[in-house]
Design an enzyme around this catalytic site. Sequence first.
Site, PDB file in Angstrom:
ATOM      1  N   GLU A 146      41.880   4.479  90.308  1.00 11.54           N
ATOM      2  CA  GLU A 146      42.093   4.000  88.884  1.00 11.54           C
ATOM      3  C   GLU A 146      43.832   4.116  88.599  1.00 11.54           C
ATOM      4  OE1 GLU A 146      40.632   7.762  86.760  1.00 11.54           O
ATOM      5  OE2 GLU A 146      38.805   7.360  88.278  1.00 11.54           O
ATOM      6  N   CYS A 196      76.122   6.692  57.817  1.00 14.98           N
ATOM      7  CA  CYS A 196      77.161   6.275  56.863  1.00 14.98           C
ATOM      8  C   CYS A 196      76.932   5.610  55.626  1.00 14.98           C
ATOM      9  CB  CYS A 196      78.267   5.254  57.768  1.00 14.98           C
ATOM     10  SG  CYS A 196      79.359   4.232  56.748  1.00 14.98           S
ATOM     11  N   TYR A 203      38.776   9.257  81.624  1.00 17.09           N
ATOM     12  CA  TYR A 203      38.640   9.136  83.106  1.00 17.09           C
ATOM     13  C   TYR A 203      37.929  10.432  83.886  1.00 17.09           C
ATOM     14  CZ  TYR A 203      43.060  12.408  82.432  1.00 17.09           C
ATOM     15  OH  TYR A 203      43.866  13.270  82.202  1.00 17.09           O
ATOM     16  N   CYS A 244      81.083  -0.633  54.850  1.00 16.23           N
ATOM     17  CA  CYS A 244      81.532  -0.320  55.863  1.00 16.23           C
ATOM     18  C   CYS A 244      81.596  -1.735  57.040  1.00 16.23           C
ATOM     19  CB  CYS A 244      80.579   0.809  56.663  1.00 16.23           C
ATOM     20  SG  CYS A 244      80.965   0.972  58.361  1.00 16.23           S
ATOM     21  N   CYS A 248      82.476   8.110  59.735  1.00 14.18           N
ATOM     22  CA  CYS A 248      81.992   7.120  60.062  1.00 14.18           C
ATOM     23  C   CYS A 248      83.096   6.707  61.142  1.00 14.18           C
ATOM     24  CB  CYS A 248      81.881   6.158  59.330  1.00 14.18           C
ATOM     25  SG  CYS A 248      81.439   4.389  59.932  1.00 14.18           S
ATOM     26  N   LYS A 297      52.189   7.492  93.337  1.00 17.55           N
ATOM     27  CA  LYS A 297      52.964   6.681  92.094  1.00 17.55           C
ATOM     28  C   LYS A 297      53.659   5.541  92.741  1.00 17.55           C
ATOM     29  CE  LYS A 297      54.066   9.081  89.014  1.00 17.55           C
ATOM     30  NZ  LYS A 297      54.666  10.507  88.741  1.00 17.55           N
ATOM     31  N   CYS A 328      84.713   3.229  59.442  1.00 13.16           N
ATOM     32  CA  CYS A 328      85.188   3.121  58.033  1.00 13.16           C
ATOM     33  C   CYS A 328      85.846   4.321  57.585  1.00 13.16           C
ATOM     34  CB  CYS A 328      84.217   2.288  56.958  1.00 13.16           C
ATOM     35  SG  CYS A 328      82.992   3.370  56.625  1.00 13.16           S
ATOM     36  N   ASP A 354      50.443   6.246  81.732  1.00 14.37           N
ATOM     37  CA  ASP A 354      51.621   7.246  81.449  1.00 14.37           C
ATOM     38  C   ASP A 354      51.693   7.576  79.915  1.00 14.37           C
ATOM     39  OD1 ASP A 354      53.709   8.828  81.817  1.00 14.37           O
ATOM     40  OD2 ASP A 354      55.083   7.169  81.814  1.00 14.37           O
ATOM     41  N   LYS A 387      47.132   5.031  86.675  1.00 19.23           N
ATOM     42  CA  LYS A 387      47.433   6.260  86.235  1.00 19.23           C
ATOM     43  C   LYS A 387      48.253   5.949  84.953  1.00 19.23           C
ATOM     44  CE  LYS A 387      49.753  10.614  87.235  1.00 19.23           C
ATOM     45  NZ  LYS A 387      50.491  10.815  86.419  1.00 19.23           N
TER      46      LYS A 387
HETATM   47  S1  IVH Z   1      42.557  12.972  86.776  1.00 20.19           S
HETATM   48  C1  IVH Z   1      42.375  16.879  88.178  1.00 20.19           C
HETATM   49  N1  IVH Z   1      42.935  10.280  86.045  1.00 20.19           N
HETATM   50  O1  IVH Z   1      47.601  12.447  85.175  1.00 20.19           O
HETATM   51  C2  IVH Z   1      42.285  15.367  87.756  1.00 20.19           C
HETATM   52  N2  IVH Z   1      44.700  11.838  85.448  1.00 20.19           N
HETATM   53  O2  IVH Z   1      49.138  14.503  86.922  1.00 20.19           O
HETATM   54  C3  IVH Z   1      43.711  15.354  86.927  1.00 20.19           C
HETATM   55  N3  IVH Z   1      46.453  10.867  84.317  1.00 20.19           N
HETATM   56  O3  IVH Z   1      47.537  15.289  83.373  1.00 20.19           O
HETATM   57  C4  IVH Z   1      43.585  14.317  86.097  1.00 20.19           C
HETATM   58  N4  IVH Z   1      45.614   8.631  84.315  1.00 20.19           N
HETATM   59  O4  IVH Z   1      47.333  13.114  82.119  1.00 20.19           O
HETATM   60  C5  IVH Z   1      43.570  11.484  86.129  1.00 20.19           C
HETATM   61  N5  IVH Z   1      42.985   8.181  85.599  1.00 20.19           N
HETATM   62  C6  IVH Z   1      43.534   9.311  85.556  1.00 20.19           C
HETATM   63  C7  IVH Z   1      44.683   9.550  84.762  1.00 20.19           C
HETATM   64  C8  IVH Z   1      45.236  10.862  85.023  1.00 20.19           C
HETATM   65  C9  IVH Z   1      46.614   9.478  83.837  1.00 20.19           C
HETATM   66  C10 IVH Z   1      47.499  11.883  83.849  1.00 20.19           C
HETATM   67  C11 IVH Z   1      46.669  13.058  83.257  1.00 20.19           C
HETATM   68  C12 IVH Z   1      46.728  14.248  83.962  1.00 20.19           C
HETATM   69  C13 IVH Z   1      48.000  13.863  84.873  1.00 20.19           C
HETATM   70  C14 IVH Z   1      47.899  14.214  86.108  1.00 20.19           C
END
Ligand code: IVH
Length: 673
Positions: free
Chosen positions: A122, A432, A232, A437, A414, A320, A417, A126, A124
């Site tokens: 899936e 400022c 998730y 200015c 500032c 990653k 100015c 942020d 990930k």
């Molecule tokens: S699973 C034990 N699935 O990544 C499994 N995490 O570094 C833990 N995250 O704190 C999480 N997308 O905030 C999982 N599809 C996804 C995710 C996900 C983002 C984040 C989550 C977690 C961090 C883990």
Amino acid sequence: MPDSVKPAETSSAIHRIEELRNALHQHNYRYYVLDDPDLSDAEYDRMMRELKELEAAHPELASPDSPTSRVGAAPLDKFDTVAHSIPMLSLDNGFDDNDILDFDKRVKRHLDSEEPILYTAEPKLDGVAVELVYEAGRLIMASTRGDGMTGEVITSNVRTIRSVPLLLHEQVSRLEVRGEVFISLEGFKRLNEDRLNRGLSLFANPRNAAAGSLRQLNPRITARRPLEIFFYGVGHMTDPLSESHWGTLQVLKRLGFRINPLIRAEIPIEETLDYHREMNDKRHTLAYDIDGMVIKLDSLSLQDRLGEKSRSPRWAIAYKFQAIQETTRVLDIDVQVGRTGALTPVAHLDPVSIGGVTVSRATLHNEDEIRRKDIRIGDTVLVQRAGDVIPEVVKVIESSRTGQEKIFTMPATCPVCEAEVFREKDEAVARCNHIGCPAQVKARIRHFASKGAFDMDGMGSKLIEQMVDKGLLSSYADIFSLDKATVQSLERMGAKSAQNLMNAIEKSKAIPLGRFIYALGIRHVGENVATILADQFQNMENLSSASTEALEAIEGIGPEIAESVRHFFDQNQNRQTVRRILDAGVRIFQEKKPEKRSLEGKVFVLTGTFEGMTRSETKKMIEGAGGKVTNTVSRNTNYLVAGESPGSKLDKAKKSGVEVIDRQSLLQMVRDA
Ligand code: IVH
């Protein structure tokens, strides 16, 4: 009081409230989870309004589960904390294919198995990890991940997120679900634009914006932030939902939870590698930031057999993406003055290429941010670039410190100015306040000439800088007094470009009222607000004499904006400037109202698939042309639009004599107004 003795009016209100709540919940589900809405925005708004009115008239029927509760509850003094019944772990990271193949080997070794094993992979996201607890199908609590063991209770804030279900489709006895709260790139852009217009400090990236929004003590503020969520996984449950992770996600979706549509289910490890490459190419086209993939062993019984290490499970790994981060040195820090006088510290960096783009400056946002990250001149820092977001300093590499680094202090005056700098008690921004200015003057003129405003081609930053420094411009109104000979005498200006600029200025003089208002650079008045004001007041005269009360009475105009507009026109100098602009021959024209819409009043039903256009795009197109799309063929249906492999709706339409058309004919109808 039993139903039978309630006054008839109350009992019918109960009934209608129930009906509206159900319909709105159902719509939310179709919109966010199924991505297949069946109600127009206008209809949705109308139902929401009706529900609000009914609830206001019957406060005894209020409910925290009502769709109206998404505007936010009363503010808190502080957040309570709560222990997670199952710790919220983090993930081990892998950075290349070998790391992932090693992970797969470890899994097999632990399970003592040579059998091929299936994974679910899936995106990930942020954002910010949260846990939501449902009892008897109702959301009762939400918390942050915190340190993994205990988190903060943020229930009122999470309730404001539109894609969070308040009620589930089935009454599962107790369910803990986990997901990632995030802000899309578009939402982030709008949020920061709005903050810029209001003179507030900007969020560094969508993640910070999401985290900051979730940690608001006032849920009404959270409610106005474009937060979204994808779920998730699950925490503790009375009964497992399925035997596999993918199965669990499917059940969650059925219950009403939004699941990322890009998840790839039940694939062997080699395919997770292909998927990673695919997503790495695709990530820049997504509506939100992802920083990698999460690969999870699909079978829950195998997950159990593998178990956890202290901070992360053995059955999952994050793969990653290559970071768009580099280290470089902070050569200096200087301070920029914006249009509203806000002072922004900016790091000058030893130029470095990050993901193919040379970065030599990064915003440091404000003084608190510099203190928090302890950034000093001379420091080696990690710099990050995300999409078209301004580069930022992630952190200082402290091990590289020599002791020669210099601590930065915000100037008391500032830098442009030399007027005294002010910082209001609750604001992170230093300002400022000297209206004359030169830095502010230049920024205001740049704004005035910019694309969404007077749109003067050729009136660039360098030129404006020169003209202000030479004393040719001290206000944007002066632009209209420029003459060709003066312009031509400037650096890098030939006769031709001078003439072009004069033409562009002349051309800009015909302008819709909304853009004129926006151009004035009134605090808190961005493009949207300017359009609302233009629609309401029709001309500058009416707007400039409107009272704060009259302004506040307009939908979409809050007290802050009203105050700011009134304040602007209360300044004699500003009224004169507007007068001068009008006297220079600026003519306001009415923006063309959308013409009569071709599908006004017509009701459509869609069936089958359409080549080159998704169903929701087709729906948007119909609605854009004034038509309505419903789900089932009925007496009110005017047309059934049939695509490839149409369903039973086609038979029904034929039987009821509803006209059946194909996509070509639909396109034709949209075009023929
Ligand atoms: S699973 C034990 N699935 O990544 C499994 N995490 O570094 C833990 N995250 O704190 C999480 N997308 O905030 C999982 N599809 C996804 C995710 C996900 C983002 C984040 C989550 C977690 C961090 C883990």
